[in-house]
Design a protein around this motif. Structure first.
Motif, short mmCIF file in Angstrom:
data_model
loop_
_atom_site.label_atom_id
_atom_site.label_comp_id
_atom_site.label_asym_id
_atom_site.label_seq_id
_atom_site.Cartn_x
_atom_site.Cartn_y
_atom_site.Cartn_z
N LEU A 8 0.84 -1.20 0.00
CA LEU A 8 0.00 0.00 0.00
C LEU A 8 0.88 1.25 0.00
N GLY A 9 1.69 1.40 -1.05
CA GLY A 9 2.54 2.58 -1.18
C GLY A 9 1.77 3.71 -1.85
N ALA A 10 2.54 4.66 -2.41
CA ALA A 10 1.93 5.87 -3.00
C ALA A 10 0.89 5.51 -4.05
N ILE A 11 1.18 4.48 -4.86
CA ILE A 11 0.21 4.13 -5.92
C ILE A 11 -0.63 2.91 -5.53
N ASN A 30 0.58 -4.97 4.26
CA ASN A 30 1.66 -4.02 3.99
C ASN A 30 2.77 -4.28 4.98
N ARG A 31 4.04 -4.11 4.50
CA ARG A 31 5.19 -4.38 5.39
C ARG A 31 5.06 -3.59 6.69
N THR A 32 4.78 -2.28 6.57
CA THR A 32 4.52 -1.48 7.76
C THR A 32 3.04 -1.67 8.10
N ARG A 35 -0.03 0.84 8.23
CA ARG A 35 -0.63 1.37 6.99
C ARG A 35 -1.77 0.46 6.52
N MET A 65 5.03 -3.61 -5.39
CA MET A 65 6.28 -3.40 -4.65
C MET A 65 7.17 -2.42 -5.42
N PRO A 66 8.23 -1.93 -4.79
CA PRO A 66 9.14 -1.04 -5.53
C PRO A 66 9.78 -1.72 -6.74
N SER A 96 6.35 -1.98 -11.22
CA SER A 96 7.11 -1.75 -12.46
C SER A 96 8.38 -2.57 -12.31
N THR A 232 5.11 12.48 -5.50
CA THR A 232 4.12 11.48 -5.92
C THR A 232 4.77 10.23 -6.48
N ARG A 234 8.68 8.52 -6.64
CA ARG A 234 10.07 8.72 -6.22
C ARG A 234 11.04 8.63 -7.39
N LYS A 240 15.28 3.35 -11.32
CA LYS A 240 15.19 1.88 -11.44
C LYS A 240 14.61 1.49 -12.80
P1 NDP Z 1 6.31 3.47 -2.60
O1 NDP Z 1 7.76 3.58 -2.34
O2 NDP Z 1 5.42 4.61 -2.26
O3 NDP Z 1 5.70 2.17 -1.84
C1 NDP Z 1 6.36 0.95 -1.88
C2 NDP Z 1 5.53 -0.13 -1.23
O4 NDP Z 1 6.30 -1.33 -1.19
C3 NDP Z 1 5.13 0.18 0.22
O5 NDP Z 1 3.91 -0.45 0.50
C4 NDP Z 1 6.28 -0.49 1.00
O6 NDP Z 1 5.92 -0.84 2.32
C5 NDP Z 1 6.47 -1.74 0.18
N1 NDP Z 1 7.81 -2.31 0.36
C6 NDP Z 1 9.00 -1.72 0.16
N2 NDP Z 1 10.00 -2.58 0.40
C7 NDP Z 1 9.42 -3.75 0.78
C8 NDP Z 1 9.92 -5.01 1.18
N3 NDP Z 1 11.23 -5.28 1.21
N4 NDP Z 1 9.03 -5.97 1.50
C9 NDP Z 1 7.70 -5.73 1.49
N5 NDP Z 1 7.16 -4.55 1.13
C10 NDP Z 1 8.02 -3.57 0.77
O7 NDP Z 1 6.19 3.07 -4.14
P2 NDP Z 1 4.96 3.38 -5.15
O8 NDP Z 1 3.70 2.94 -4.54
O9 NDP Z 1 5.10 4.76 -5.68
O10 NDP Z 1 5.38 2.41 -6.35
C11 NDP Z 1 5.11 1.02 -6.35
C12 NDP Z 1 5.41 0.49 -7.75
O11 NDP Z 1 4.56 1.16 -8.68
C13 NDP Z 1 6.86 0.78 -8.20
O12 NDP Z 1 7.35 -0.28 -8.97
C14 NDP Z 1 6.71 2.05 -9.04
O13 NDP Z 1 7.78 2.17 -9.99
C15 NDP Z 1 5.35 1.83 -9.69
N6 NDP Z 1 4.64 3.04 -10.11
C16 NDP Z 1 4.51 4.13 -9.27
C17 NDP Z 1 3.85 5.28 -9.72
C18 NDP Z 1 3.66 6.50 -8.86
O14 NDP Z 1 3.18 7.52 -9.38
N7 NDP Z 1 4.00 6.48 -7.57
C19 NDP Z 1 3.30 5.34 -11.10
C20 NDP Z 1 3.41 4.11 -11.83
C21 NDP Z 1 4.09 3.03 -11.37
P3 NDP Z 1 6.13 0.17 3.56
O15 NDP Z 1 4.84 0.92 3.68
O16 NDP Z 1 6.40 -0.74 4.70
O17 NDP Z 1 7.31 1.05 3.24
#
Ligand code: NDP
Length: 295
Positions: A8-11, A30-32, A35, A65-66, A96, A232, A234, A240
């Motif tokens: 559950l990251g930014a997207i 979600n890892r954290t 959230r 995931m990242p 991605s 929005t 990183r 990457k």
């Molecule tokens: P964020 O950095 O905001 O979020 C990353 C997510 O991955 C968080 O939920 C994080 O958990 C989790 N995470 C990170 N490391 C680990 C790990 N080792 N084990 C388990 N969970 C982990 O990234 P985004 O949401 O922005 O991006 C996610 C994907 O989408 C990427 O591949 C990005 O390139 C792609 N994307 C992003 C866009 C954007 O506008 N943001 C647009 C299009 C594609 P925690 O909360 O614990 O940190």
């Protein structure tokens, strides 16, 4: 349809929100953990403590995931995805990611009767909120049809690009184009600023002419000229993606001097600006090198 959404990251967060309604039953992880708990308290969803728990009653598991490395790491261990997932499930990876890792994951899953689709998205966090993302899929058509309703919950355009890995390859090339256009626009506008031409005047010409791009039409006016630089997407993630695009061209033996050079520049920018900087903050580096502000 039971869905597990992991990441559950930014997207990921706004994408998952579209699955927290009928006909879906959503479990998030979600890892954290806080959230996931806060997501579940705001939406119609359960939160799981581990990937295996999230996947245990899911028919579709979505990961965001990242990088592909974190997706692969989610699979193993006593609380990993493979400890909970059943044969017949589809893993939809919206990361991605990189094609080679996805093919490796897909091969492993196939032996367990689990299907894999790479389904990275474009359209940014605002597109995720509106549910208007473009989803680039790699996998077999039958599997994609099985998960189409899930993809359509957050995506407006679902494109089947080819076999497993093809979605990731198209996404990497798209983002390489984004990175190149941000860098080129910033360099051009910095030179014009030096020469005494305001960015607003320059953009009024460029955006009515053949040099226009998402960078000149949207990103620079909305984020640079306003000095807002919202976070929005990183820069580290775009770097990457460029690395993946450069790697695909190298592996395919395709001459790609521009992509390789851009990958090197963005690698240096990531080292300079750090893991939390937004991708458009690359422009700040160009401004620093040029000794001008684009305004
Ligand atoms: P964020 O950095 O905001 O979020 C990353 C997510 O991955 C968080 O939920 C994080 O958990 C989790 N995470 C990170 N490391 C680990 C790990 N080792 N084990 C388990 N969970 C982990 O990234 P985004 O949401 O922005 O991006 C996610 C994907 O989408 C990427 O591949 C990005 O390139 C792609 N994307 C992003 C866009 C954007 O506008 N943001 C647009 C299009 C594609 P925690 O909360 O614990 O940190």
């Amino acid at each position: 349809m039971h869905i597990a959404f992991l990441g559950l990251g930014a997207i990921g967060r706004p994408m998952a929100a579209h699955l927290a309604r009928e006909p879906f039953e959503l479990t998030v992880w979600n890892r954290t953990g806080e959230r996931a708990a806060s997501f579940a308290s705001e939406h119609s969803a359960r939160h799981a403590k581990t990937p295996s728990e999230a996947a245990s009653d899911a028919t579709v598991v979505v990961t965001c995931m990242p990088t592909s490395r974190e997706v692969e790491e989610l699979l193993d261990g006593p609380t990993g995805l493979l400890a909970g997932i059943s044969a017949g499930t589809v893993l939809v990876d919206c990361t991605s990611g990189d094609p080679a890792t996805s093919r490796r994951i897909a091969d492993r899953l196939e032996e367990l009767g689990i299907s894999f689709v790479d389904a990275p998205v474009s359209g940014g966090t605002s597109g995720a909120e509106r549910g208007t993302l473009t989803v680039m899929c790699g996998g077999d058509s039958q599997t994609i049809e099985r998960v189409r309703s899930v993809l359509e919950a957050f995506g407006e355009r679902i494109v089947h690009c080819g076999a497993v890995g093809a979605g990731h390859a198209v996404k990497a090339v798209n983002n390489a184009l984004l990175a190149v256009s941000i860098a080129a626009a910033a360099e051009g506008l910095a030179a014009l600023a030096h020469a005494g031409v305001s960015a607003e005047v320059a953009l009024s010409v460029i955006n009515a002419s053949s040099g226009r791009s998402n960078a000149t039409e949207n990103l620079i006016p909305q984020r640079v000229l306003t000095r807002a630089f919202p976070r929005t997407f990183r820069l580290a993630l775009l770097e990457k993606d460029l690395g993946i695009a450069a790697g695909i061209a190298r592996d395919e033996g395709v001459a790609s001097p521009l992509t390789q050079m851009a990958a090197e520049l963005w690698r240096a920018a990531r080292a300079e600006l750090g893991e939390e900087a937004d991708h458009v903050e690359y422009v700040k580096l160009v401004e620093r090198w040029a000794g001008v502000e684009i305004r």
